[in-house]
Design an enzyme around this catalytic site. Sequence first.
Site, short mmCIF file in Angstrom:
data_model
loop_
_atom_site.label_atom_id
_atom_site.label_comp_id
_atom_site.label_asym_id
_atom_site.label_seq_id
_atom_site.Cartn_x
_atom_site.Cartn_y
_atom_site.Cartn_z
N SER A 108 8.88 8.28 -6.46
CA SER A 108 8.35 7.35 -5.47
C SER A 108 6.86 7.08 -5.70
O SER A 108 6.48 6.59 -6.76
CB SER A 108 8.62 7.91 -4.07
OG SER A 108 8.35 6.96 -3.08
N HIS A 131 11.79 3.37 -6.92
CA HIS A 131 12.55 2.64 -5.91
C HIS A 131 11.60 1.82 -5.04
O HIS A 131 10.40 2.09 -5.02
CB HIS A 131 13.40 3.60 -5.06
CG HIS A 131 12.59 4.59 -4.28
ND1 HIS A 131 11.78 4.24 -3.22
CD2 HIS A 131 12.48 5.94 -4.39
CE1 HIS A 131 11.21 5.31 -2.71
NE2 HIS A 131 11.60 6.36 -3.41
#
Length: 222
Positions: A108, A131
């Site tokens: 992330s 993501h």
Amino acid sequence: MEEEKNENNDEIKELGLQSVPEADQRIQFIQIIGQIEGHGVLPSQTKTTKYEHIIPELISMENNAKVEGVLIVLNTVGGDVEAGLAISEMINSLSKPTVSLVIGGGHSIGVPLATSANYSFISPSATMIIHPIRMNGLVLGVPQTFEYFNKMQERITEFIVRTSKINKENLKEMMTKTNDLLNDMGTILIGKQAVDCGLIDEVGGIKESIKKLNELIEIKKP
């Protein structure tokens, strides 16, 4: 003697060591572990990296003439986007040579933290998850919320593209993949895969990271 005993006990409790070797001031080390903590305080049982701890450290290293290079070691699941991006920008703006090493995970917001250094490494078994950003808690279902998310995502994307060799279109494609992660959107990269796509510079460990940092320090010298 009593003070030494208490200090030794603290070292065993906190670090699992009976004695802590003196650090080489020439090369400073920063660890980014667990979850990046932002303005909200996370539960006490959660391993966290607090931005109010890291930022003063970076400023101190920048101002210390004895410090010639900085090694950043990451094993993070991500966390607060604003805090993670702030630390990333701080690392990227240092005048001292910097090398990052992903050893367990750089997920992330850990992705821009990894690419923020002058040169990046990833261990063969380490993973990185790319993501889109997401938010917990109350979210207002209005067009402005979508615009906010879009601008925040663009900030992160632009930073990663600016600080790595990955193509913007490829990065966006990885973020929106639906067949790689269970019940989620994104891509998981293991070791060399992160290098092949241009996100990380090289596969390696501590030995390679320190060797590269020393090379960058020598290049930096007048």
